[in-house]
Design a protein around this motif. Structure first.
Motif, short mmCIF file in Angstrom:
data_model
loop_
_atom_site.label_atom_id
_atom_site.label_comp_id
_atom_site.label_asym_id
_atom_site.label_seq_id
_atom_site.Cartn_x
_atom_site.Cartn_y
_atom_site.Cartn_z
N HIS A 1 0.83 -1.20 0.00
CA HIS A 1 0.00 0.00 0.00
C HIS A 1 0.87 1.26 0.00
O HIS A 1 0.67 2.16 -0.83
CB HIS A 1 -0.88 -0.06 1.25
N ILE A 2 1.82 1.34 0.90
CA ILE A 2 2.67 2.54 1.00
C ILE A 2 3.48 2.73 -0.28
O ILE A 2 3.57 3.83 -0.81
CB ILE A 2 3.60 2.46 2.23
N MET A 3 4.04 1.64 -0.80
CA MET A 3 4.84 1.76 -2.02
C MET A 3 3.94 2.10 -3.21
O MET A 3 4.32 2.92 -4.05
CB MET A 3 5.62 0.46 -2.29
N LEU B 1 1.26 3.88 -3.20
CA LEU B 1 0.83 5.27 -3.13
C LEU B 1 1.91 6.26 -3.55
O LEU B 1 1.64 7.44 -3.71
CB LEU B 1 0.34 5.61 -1.71
N ARG B 2 3.13 5.77 -3.80
CA ARG B 2 4.16 6.66 -4.35
C ARG B 2 3.68 7.19 -5.71
O ARG B 2 4.15 8.23 -6.17
CB ARG B 2 5.50 5.92 -4.51
N LEU C 1 1.16 8.69 -6.34
CA LEU C 1 0.48 9.98 -6.19
C LEU C 1 1.35 11.13 -6.72
O LEU C 1 0.88 12.25 -6.87
CB LEU C 1 0.11 10.23 -4.72
N GLY C 2 2.61 10.86 -7.00
CA GLY C 2 3.48 11.88 -7.58
C GLY C 2 3.08 12.21 -9.02
O GLY C 2 3.48 13.24 -9.56
N ASP C 3 2.28 11.32 -9.65
CA ASP C 3 1.92 11.50 -11.06
C ASP C 3 0.46 11.09 -11.27
O ASP C 3 0.13 9.92 -11.11
CB ASP C 3 2.88 10.64 -11.90
N PHE D 1 -1.33 7.39 -10.87
CA PHE D 1 -2.25 7.10 -9.76
C PHE D 1 -3.56 6.50 -10.27
O PHE D 1 -4.05 5.51 -9.71
CB PHE D 1 -2.52 8.36 -8.94
N TYR E 1 -7.46 11.01 -8.09
CA TYR E 1 -6.39 11.95 -7.77
C TYR E 1 -6.93 13.29 -7.25
O TYR E 1 -6.47 13.78 -6.22
CB TYR E 1 -5.52 12.17 -9.02
N THR F 1 5.37 11.07 0.14
CA THR F 1 4.12 11.03 -0.65
C THR F 1 3.13 12.08 -0.16
O THR F 1 2.63 12.88 -0.95
CB THR F 1 3.45 9.65 -0.54
N VAL G 1 2.45 15.65 -2.47
CA VAL G 1 1.37 15.42 -3.43
C VAL G 1 0.87 16.77 -3.99
O VAL G 1 0.64 17.72 -3.26
CB VAL G 1 0.21 14.61 -2.78
N ASN H 1 4.06 19.01 -8.09
CA ASN H 1 4.85 19.04 -9.35
C ASN H 1 4.00 19.44 -10.54
O ASN H 1 2.77 19.39 -10.49
CB ASN H 1 5.52 17.70 -9.60
#
Ligand code: HEM
Lengths: 159, 162
Positions: free
Chosen positions: A68-70, A72-73, A75-77, A81, B89, B155, B159, B162
């Motif tokens: 789950h934590i990995m 949700l990384r 969310l940077g894009d 996501f 998102y 994260t 969020v 960027n």
């Protein structure tokens, strides 16, 4: 090594009690083999089932937490996501989501049972409390599970 | 090993006591935080997009980038079913915009990591005979806590930047 304050001594005693009660023989000679022989040789009693289920659900939740934590990384894009979320909207994952709720519900209610028993020391009530844990987690899983699977497995079959 | 030796080890484990107390405290905290988390992310409510909202949102996406358009064409981003509520998102961004939700999410993250990985260390300790291997297991669990805490905090804090 003796703890210093009265409070920590109390906590300390509770901790020992818990360890001895919950882990039994595997504490004296801990190995995977003694663990297996312990499970197979004991008549499965309520306390034993509770302990085993608590351990298995706890470990499953840790396994899920890492993914789950990995995940949700992403969310940077935004595009990444939405892709990630769509994967988990697969019907099979919806069933897995209900199982996740089941694991959380059992672990949480049983965790409360452990805390209650440590504070009040009513071990003769263990069986009753364990059945209450099973009933409560079933109800929560059933109710929440229906909401989760409704658009996938129920709504399409309604007239 | 006699049973007295086994007990001796329990009596003399100081870090075991601390870990035990931390698991209890975080366990009580998680009751609230995991309950809240499951409610807002997995149950149908305003923190998720309704089917209509979601299908509108991905139509917008399609126009923004070729990447999105491609993923939608290939079905890798799928329209919502009637009545479905979808995590998306925009909704996550909207919620995490407030410092309070950032704090709630990071607290949940740290509590779950501490509780889960200290629990894991305890479980491993039950099955590992060798004392130094047990230490390695505890150090490994703490390393996982630190690594995943960093990932999660990055994260939540970055969020939408960027
Ligand atoms: C929802 C609220 C939760 C409550 C009330 C709760 C409560 C507890 C309690 C009381 C214990 C026993 C601690 C001990 O005696 O050492 C425990 C153990 C554990 N919990 Fe939780 N917990 C919760 C959520 C979680 C979550 C989200 C995870 C996973 C990340 C998790 C993973 C574990 C693990 C791995 C153990 C150790 C199992 C063992 O020693 O057999 N728990 N929990």
């Amino acid at each position: 090594m003796l703890p210093v304050s009265r409070f920590s001594y109390h906590i300390y005693r509770l901790g020992m009690q818990e360890n001895i009660e919950r882990s039994g023989p595997s504490r004296d000679n801990p190995s995977f083999r003694t663990f297996l022989s312990m499970i197979s040789s004991y008549r499965i009693r309520a306390g034993m089932a509770a302990w085993l289920l608590h351990r298995l659900t706890g470990l499953s939740l840790v396994f899920y937490l890492v993914i789950h934590i990995m995940g949700l990384r992403s969310l940077g894009d935004p595009a990444a996501f939405e892709l990630y979320i769509t994967t988990f909207r697969n019907p099979l994952f919806k069933i897995a989501e209900v199982m996740l709720l089941g694991a959380i519900a059992f672990h949480a209610f049983n965790g409360v049972r452990i805390l209650i028993q440590d504070i009040f020391f009513r071990s003769e009530r263990q069986r009753i409390l364990f059945y209450a844990v099973l009933a409560l987690s079933s109800i929560v899983t059933l109710a929440g599970g229906l909401l989760i699977i409704f658009p996938y497995f129920i709504a399409p079959f309604l007239p | 090993m006699s049973s007295e030796h086994g007990l001796q080890r329990i009596y003399s484990s100081r870090s075991g006591q601390l870990g035990w107390l931390m698991r209890r405290i975080t366990g009580v905290g998680l009751l609230f935080f995991v309950g809240l988390h499951f409610w807002i992310q997995h149950m149908p409510n305003g923190f998720l997009a309704t089917a209509e909202e979601y299908n509108e949102i991905i139509k917008g996406f399609e126009k923004i980038t070729p990447e999105f358009a491609d993923a939608i064409a290939k079905g890798k981003i799928r329209e919502a079913l009637p009545g479905e509520h979808v995590i998306t998102y925009d909704k996550v961004l909207e919620r995490l915009h407030t410092p309070l939700w950032k704090t709630v999410d990071i607290t949940l993250l740290l509590f779950a990591l501490l509780h889960g990985m200290l629990g894991m260390a305890n479980v491993l300790g039950d099955y590992i005979q060798n004392a130094s291997l047990r230490k390695v297991a505890v150090i490994f669990c703490w390393a996982v806590i630190l690594f995943l805490a960093t990932q999660g905090i990055v994260t939540v804090m970055t969020v939408g930047t960027n």
